[in-house]
Design a protein around this motif. Structure first.
Motif, mmCIF file in Angstrom:
data_model
loop_
_atom_site.group_PDB
_atom_site.id
_atom_site.type_symbol
_atom_site.label_atom_id
_atom_site.label_comp_id
_atom_site.label_asym_id
_atom_site.label_seq_id
_atom_site.Cartn_x
_atom_site.Cartn_y
_atom_site.Cartn_z
ATOM 1 N N VAL A 218 0.853 -1.204 0.000
ATOM 2 C CA VAL A 218 0.000 0.000 0.000
ATOM 3 C C VAL A 218 0.885 1.249 0.000
ATOM 4 O O VAL A 218 0.640 2.197 -0.750
ATOM 5 C CB VAL A 218 -0.982 0.004 1.197
ATOM 6 N N TYR A 219 1.974 1.238 0.811
ATOM 7 C CA TYR A 219 2.880 2.403 0.836
ATOM 8 C C TYR A 219 3.477 2.613 -0.558
ATOM 9 O O TYR A 219 3.559 3.739 -1.052
ATOM 10 C CB TYR A 219 4.063 2.249 1.807
ATOM 11 N N ARG A 220 3.918 1.513 -1.156
ATOM 12 C CA ARG A 220 4.572 1.610 -2.476
ATOM 13 C C ARG A 220 3.592 2.178 -3.516
ATOM 14 O O ARG A 220 3.940 3.058 -4.289
ATOM 15 C CB ARG A 220 5.076 0.227 -2.911
ATOM 16 N N ALA A 221 2.364 1.648 -3.500
ATOM 17 C CA ALA A 221 1.344 2.120 -4.454
ATOM 18 C C ALA A 221 1.064 3.609 -4.222
ATOM 19 O O ALA A 221 0.918 4.388 -5.168
ATOM 20 C CB ALA A 221 0.063 1.301 -4.305
ATOM 21 N N ALA A 222 1.031 4.011 -2.936
ATOM 22 C CA ALA A 222 0.760 5.423 -2.622
ATOM 23 C C ALA A 222 1.893 6.305 -3.152
ATOM 24 O O ALA A 222 1.650 7.389 -3.690
ATOM 25 C CB ALA A 222 0.596 5.610 -1.117
ATOM 26 N N ARG A 223 3.123 5.836 -3.024
ATOM 27 C CA ARG A 223 4.267 6.636 -3.511
ATOM 28 C C ARG A 223 4.261 6.742 -5.022
ATOM 29 O O ARG A 223 4.764 7.718 -5.578
ATOM 30 C CB ARG A 223 5.591 6.023 -3.023
ATOM 31 N N PRO A 227 -4.400 6.581 -6.510
ATOM 32 C CA PRO A 227 -5.307 7.411 -5.706
ATOM 33 C C PRO A 227 -5.893 6.692 -4.487
ATOM 34 O O PRO A 227 -5.982 7.298 -3.410
ATOM 35 C CB PRO A 227 -6.416 7.808 -6.687
ATOM 36 N N VAL A 228 -6.287 5.426 -4.621
ATOM 37 C CA VAL A 228 -6.889 4.710 -3.493
ATOM 38 C C VAL A 228 -5.877 4.589 -2.354
ATOM 39 O O VAL A 228 -6.186 4.864 -1.192
ATOM 40 C CB VAL A 228 -7.382 3.302 -3.927
ATOM 41 N N ALA A 229 -4.637 4.211 -2.702
ATOM 42 C CA ALA A 229 -3.602 4.040 -1.680
ATOM 43 C C ALA A 229 -3.263 5.377 -1.023
ATOM 44 O O ALA A 229 -3.089 5.451 0.204
ATOM 45 C CB ALA A 229 -2.352 3.418 -2.295
ATOM 46 N N VAL A 230 -3.195 6.437 -1.818
ATOM 47 C CA VAL A 230 -2.909 7.774 -1.262
ATOM 48 C C VAL A 230 -3.989 8.150 -0.255
ATOM 49 O O VAL A 230 -3.699 8.604 0.855
ATOM 50 C CB VAL A 230 -2.829 8.835 -2.392
ATOM 51 N N GLN A 231 -5.239 7.924 -0.623
ATOM 52 C CA GLN A 231 -6.358 8.271 0.269
ATOM 53 C C GLN A 231 -6.341 7.430 1.539
ATOM 54 O O GLN A 231 -6.637 7.932 2.625
ATOM 55 C CB GLN A 231 -7.705 8.109 -0.460
#
Ligand SMILES: [Zn+2]
Length: 317
Positions: A218-223, A227-231
């Motif tokens: 999830v951290y990697r996807a957010a970086r 959008p879903v992971a960032v949220q």
């Protein structure tokens, strides 16, 4: 002869770490082995005693006198009695008199403390909180642990069970928690909470770039800007920030230290956490509270357990 050395032990569900520490908290010797929790309490207690015995023998060879032993253990601990009431990592430990067991085997004063409380004192003695007299530690790991240090002492509470910050209620009808309550901070600000938030978000939006969901992914996807992971990470920061705002208003601490694996995602949640703190806490304490990552990492519990032992026999920390 160097006086007043102590032994600190961090008894984890996976690893058992022990160290011999000098008067300034310097690590003179340290040792790590697997806990083998599944072998049952007698086997774990014997292994713990052997590990401490090894440090005692090392001290004897060096001409050092060991004043006491501190053990940081996970779960519900009655510090004053030295009893592990229950522990998620050791399912067969029910009201285990760990202090008494170890003192009988080792013939040296032993003190048992909750691992997160010990880690808080460790960070204050030798880590991020050096020179700070009042600070709060949160370990954001699989769960959320907490420890409160006020005027250089762990705040124990009437039963030695204080500092359960992870079980502060944030949502009255929120996710059920292992403690029996629902909507605890731990259910939102831990690695497990992040995974659950992501699952729920994906279930409602139907879009994800992650195949097998773990907190690190999830951290990697957010970086990468998913959008879903960032949220999800902002949402986690928001819940954490609400919890921290409550702590700031109640304790007016000098510092809050965040440890545990989730702190690796610092950049993804800290902004949202700060926003909530500024929105909810009184301005003067909110602006003065430093929020910083832990410095000791995996050694915090072990060093803190040694600090507990020092304080309990009246030595300076
Ligand atoms: Zn809870």
């Amino acid at each position: 002869m160097l006086a007043h050395v102590v032994i600190g032990v961090d008894l984890g569900g996976t690893n058992l770490r022990s160290a011999l520490l000098g008067p300034e908290g310097e690590v003179l010797d340290k040792y790590k082995e697997a806990t083998h929790a599944s072998e049952g309490w007698r086997s774990v207690v014997n292994r713990l005693a052997e590990s401490i015995q090894r440090q005692l023998e090392f001290a004897t060879r060096k001409g050092l006198a060991v004043a006491a032993v501190g053990v940081g253990a996970p779960g519900v601990i009655q510090m004053h009695k030295g009893i592990v009431v229950k522990s998620p990592n050791f399912p067969d430990w029910n009201n285990l008199p760990l202090k008494q067991e170890l003192e009988t085997m080792l013939r040296i004063p032993v003190f048992i403390e909750n691992d997160a409380n010990a880690a808080a004192l460790g960070e204050q003695w030798r880590g991020a909180g050096r020179g700070i007299s009042s600070m709060i530690l949160l370990t954001l790991g699989t769960g959320v642990g907490g420890g409160i240090v006020l005027n250089n002492q762990i705040w124990q509470g009437a039963d030695g069970m204080a500092g359960e910050i992870g079980h502060m209620t944030l949502m009255p009808d929120g996710r059920p928690c292992g403690c029996g309550n629902s909507g605890c901070l731990e259910m939102y600000a831990s690695a497990r909470g992040i995974v659950q938030s992501y699952r729920e978000a994906v279930a409602s939006t139907g879009s994800t770039t992650i195949e097998e969901i773990t907190s690190e992914r999830v951290y990697r996807a957010a970086r990468k800007g998913e959008p879903v992971a960032v949220q999800v990470m902002k949402g986690m920061g928001r819940m954490l920030g609400i919890g921290l705002a409550n702590l700031i208003n109640i304790f007016n601490p000098q510092m809050i230290v965040l440890g545990g694996g989730v702190k690796d995602a610092w950049d993804l949640f800290i902004g949202a956490a700060h926003e909530e703190i500024m929105r909810r806490a009184f301005q003067i304490p909110a602006e003065r509270t430093e929020i910083v990552p832990s410095l000791l990492g995996d050694d915090a519990g072990m060093i803190g357990a040694a600090a507990v032992a020092r304080q309990m026999v009246g030595l300076r920390v």
